[in-house]
Every structure is written in structure tokens, then in C-alpha cells.
Enzyme design. Structure first.
Site, mmCIF file in Angstrom:
data_model
loop_
_atom_site.group_PDB
_atom_site.id
_atom_site.type_symbol
_atom_site.label_atom_id
_atom_site.label_comp_id
_atom_site.label_asym_id
_atom_site.label_seq_id
_atom_site.Cartn_x
_atom_site.Cartn_y
_atom_site.Cartn_z
ATOM 1 N N PRO A 140 0.786 -1.225 0.000
ATOM 2 C CG PRO A 140 -0.133 -1.112 2.121
ATOM 3 C CD PRO A 140 0.519 -2.070 1.165
ATOM 4 C CG ASN A 141 -0.329 4.376 1.188
ATOM 5 O OD1 ASN A 141 -1.278 4.872 0.581
ATOM 6 N ND2 ASN A 141 -0.437 3.902 2.407
ATOM 7 N NE ARG A 179 0.504 13.883 -1.823
ATOM 8 C CZ ARG A 179 -0.610 13.204 -1.899
ATOM 9 N NH1 ARG A 179 -0.856 12.273 -1.005
ATOM 10 N NH2 ARG A 179 -1.501 13.458 -2.804
ATOM 11 C CE1 TYR A 234 9.020 5.399 2.908
ATOM 12 C CE2 TYR A 234 7.458 7.221 2.814
ATOM 13 C CZ TYR A 234 7.903 6.060 3.410
ATOM 14 O OH TYR A 234 7.259 5.553 4.512
ATOM 15 C CG ASN A 267 8.405 -1.924 0.335
ATOM 16 O OD1 ASN A 267 7.807 -2.025 1.414
ATOM 17 N ND2 ASN A 267 9.033 -0.819 -0.025
ATOM 18 C CB ALA A 285 1.660 0.445 6.467
ATOM 19 C CG HIS A 336 5.151 -1.908 10.209
ATOM 20 N ND1 HIS A 336 6.461 -2.320 10.247
ATOM 21 C CD2 HIS A 336 5.104 -0.898 9.290
ATOM 22 C CE1 HIS A 336 7.175 -1.579 9.406
ATOM 23 N NE2 HIS A 336 6.375 -0.718 8.812
ATOM 24 C CG ASP A 339 -0.624 -17.040 9.006
ATOM 25 O OD1 ASP A 339 0.435 -17.158 9.661
ATOM 26 O OD2 ASP A 339 -1.742 -16.916 9.534
ATOM 27 C CD GLU A 358 10.483 -7.435 5.940
ATOM 28 O OE1 GLU A 358 10.765 -8.547 6.458
ATOM 29 O OE2 GLU A 358 10.082 -6.461 6.596
ATOM 30 C CG HIS A 378 11.041 -2.238 4.761
ATOM 31 N ND1 HIS A 378 9.681 -2.127 4.531
ATOM 32 C CD2 HIS A 378 11.225 -3.418 5.394
ATOM 33 C CE1 HIS A 378 9.081 -3.188 5.021
ATOM 34 N NE2 HIS A 378 9.989 -3.997 5.538
ATOM 35 C CB ILE A 379 12.342 2.838 0.359
ATOM 36 C CG1 ILE A 379 11.790 2.076 -0.852
ATOM 37 C CG2 ILE A 379 13.047 4.126 -0.075
ATOM 38 C CD1 ILE A 379 10.576 2.729 -1.505
ATOM 39 C CB SER A 380 12.542 4.537 5.120
ATOM 40 O OG SER A 380 11.506 3.682 5.593
ATOM 41 N NE ARG A 408 10.095 6.315 8.544
ATOM 42 C CZ ARG A 408 9.178 6.157 7.582
ATOM 43 N NH1 ARG A 408 9.321 5.199 6.683
ATOM 44 N NH2 ARG A 408 8.121 6.952 7.531
ATOM 45 N NE ARG A 447 6.941 4.647 9.789
ATOM 46 C CZ ARG A 447 5.857 4.755 9.012
ATOM 47 N NH1 ARG A 447 5.510 3.782 8.205
ATOM 48 N NH2 ARG A 447 5.130 5.858 9.011
HETATM 49 O O1 CA2 Z 1 10.469 2.149 3.787
HETATM 50 C C1 CA2 Z 1 9.629 1.453 3.189
HETATM 51 O O2 CA2 Z 1 9.842 0.953 2.080
HETATM 52 C C2 CA2 Z 1 8.243 1.218 3.803
HETATM 53 O O3 CA2 Z 1 7.850 -0.117 3.502
HETATM 54 C C3 CA2 Z 1 7.318 2.218 3.143
HETATM 55 C C4 CA2 Z 1 5.896 2.218 3.724
HETATM 56 C C5 CA2 Z 1 5.961 2.344 5.250
HETATM 57 O O4 CA2 Z 1 4.655 2.220 5.785
HETATM 58 C C6 CA2 Z 1 6.853 1.286 5.867
HETATM 59 O O5 CA2 Z 1 6.896 1.496 7.282
HETATM 60 C C7 CA2 Z 1 8.266 1.379 5.320
HETATM 61 C C8 CA2 Z 1 5.113 3.390 3.122
HETATM 62 C C9 CA2 Z 1 4.888 3.229 1.623
HETATM 63 C C10 CA2 Z 1 5.038 4.518 0.879
HETATM 64 O O6 CA2 Z 1 4.226 5.531 1.431
HETATM 65 C C11 CA2 Z 1 4.284 6.785 0.884
HETATM 66 C C12 CA2 Z 1 3.480 7.739 1.494
HETATM 67 C C13 CA2 Z 1 3.468 9.020 1.016
HETATM 68 C C14 CA2 Z 1 4.270 9.364 -0.080
HETATM 69 C C15 CA2 Z 1 5.063 8.416 -0.682
HETATM 70 C C16 CA2 Z 1 5.076 7.123 -0.201
#
Ligand code: CA2
Length: 151
Positions: free
Chosen positions: A10-11, A18, A23, A79, A82, A85, A92, A103, A105-107, A112, A116
Site C-alpha cells: 500500500p501507498n 510526496r 522516500y 516491500n 505498512a 507491521h 501466513d 523483504e 524497505h526503502i527507508s 523511525r 515500524r
Molecule cells: O520504507 C519502506 O519501504 C516502507 O515499507 C514504506 C511504507 C511504510 O509504511 C513502511 O513502514 C516502510 C510506506 C509506503 C510509501 O508511502 C508513501 C506515502 C506518502 C508518499 C510516498 C510514499
């Protein structure tokens, strides 16, 4: 040709639009290009997918696991966003499908918020790459390939 899945949760479709301080400026389409190039270098066919829906991600995990079982697929770079977590269902699914997962993660999730720091995916992952920005996808593809093809 053997395939590899790159699954995005997701996202991640918002990447590059953003929160560049967390990111970066790279879009998900750029990440796909990066992965396509690395998969080509490794002699793998790429399935690059993104969904905001947990059930869809679970279906892809099952699909990839079935293809691993027939020898058509090496595994997946994942990836889970969210859902990392929160999702016992993804944990499963990976375990149930016997899908080799790296797995990513970009960050650096460990630097953080505390929520997370916990991953439900890590215990069923072959390896984990965190904090290297989108280059982590390349490292994860290399790691998966190395782990499953080099003895
Ligand atoms: O660091 C990562 O790759 C994460 O998986 C990114 C997730 C975050 O919930 C994880 O804790 C770490 C978030 C996906 C991207 O969300 C965005 C939100 C706003 C703008 C751009 C990306």
C-alpha cells in the site's frame, strides 16, 4: 525463462510524489525500470506488481509460490509497505506458499517510529534489506538470486 516477482504494498504507488525526505524522488515506474534492468542482468523475467489491498497481495504470494513449486519462478522481492507491521495474514501466506521472499524497505524502518520496528514478514523472509533507498530493490534481487542459485 525463470521469473522473479517484485511485489509492492500500500501507498508505494505514491513514491516520488510526496515525502521525498523519507522516500526520495524516484517514482514506482522508475523502480520498475531499475528492477527490470537488474532482472535482465540476472537472466530473470520480471513480474512487477503493486496493490493497496492485502487480499490481492496474498493472492500474488500464493501465485508466486505455486510457480516456485513448478520451477518457473525463483521467489519474490517484497516491500509490503505498512502491512509489514500489521499483517499476520501476509506472514501466513508467505509461510503457507513456501515462497522465498527478500523483504525490502526503502527507508531504515529501525530508525523511525517504534511501530515500524516490528515486522510480521521478517520471520518468514529469506533475507531483509532496509535503508538503502530504492537501490535496496536491486540488492534484494541480487541477494535472492545468490541465495537460490549459488551453492
Ligand atoms: O520504507 C519502506 O519501504 C516502507 O515499507 C514504506 C511504507 C511504510 O509504511 C513502511 O513502514 C516502510 C510506506 C509506503 C510509501 O508511502 C508513501 C506515502 C506518502 C508518499 C510516498 C510514499
Amino acid at each position: 525463462m525463470t521469473s522473479v516477482y517484485v511485489l509492492n504494498g500500500p501507498n508505494l504507488n505514491l513514491l516520488g510524489t510526496r515525502r521525498p525526505e523519507v522516500y526520495g524522488n524516484t517514482t514506482l515506474a522508475d523502480v520498475e525500470d531499475l528492477c527490470r534492468q537488474e532482472a535482465g542482468n540476472l537472466g530473470l523475467e520480471l513480474e512487477f506488481l503493486q496493490s493497496n489491498h492485502e487480499g490481492q497481495l496474498i493472492d500474488w504470494v500464493h501465485e508466486a509460490g505455486a510457480r516456485v513449486a513448478t520451477g518457473e519462478c525463483l521467489g519474490a522481492v517484497f516491500n509490503p509497505g505498512a502491512y509489514t507491521h500489521t499483517s499476520i495474514a501476509l506472514h501466513d501466506a508467505i509461510e503457507g506458499a513456501a515462497l522465498p521472499v527478500v523483504e525490502v524497505h526503502i527507508s531504515n524502518v529501525h530508525a523511525r517510529e517504534e511501530f515500524r520496528h516490528r515486522s510480521y514478514v521478517s520471520p518468514v523472509a529469506r533475507g531483509v534489506v532496509v535503508g538503502f533507498g530504492v537501490y535496496g530493490y536491486v540488492l534484494a534481487l541480487q541477494g535472492l538470486h545468490h541465495a537460490l542459485t549459488v551453492s
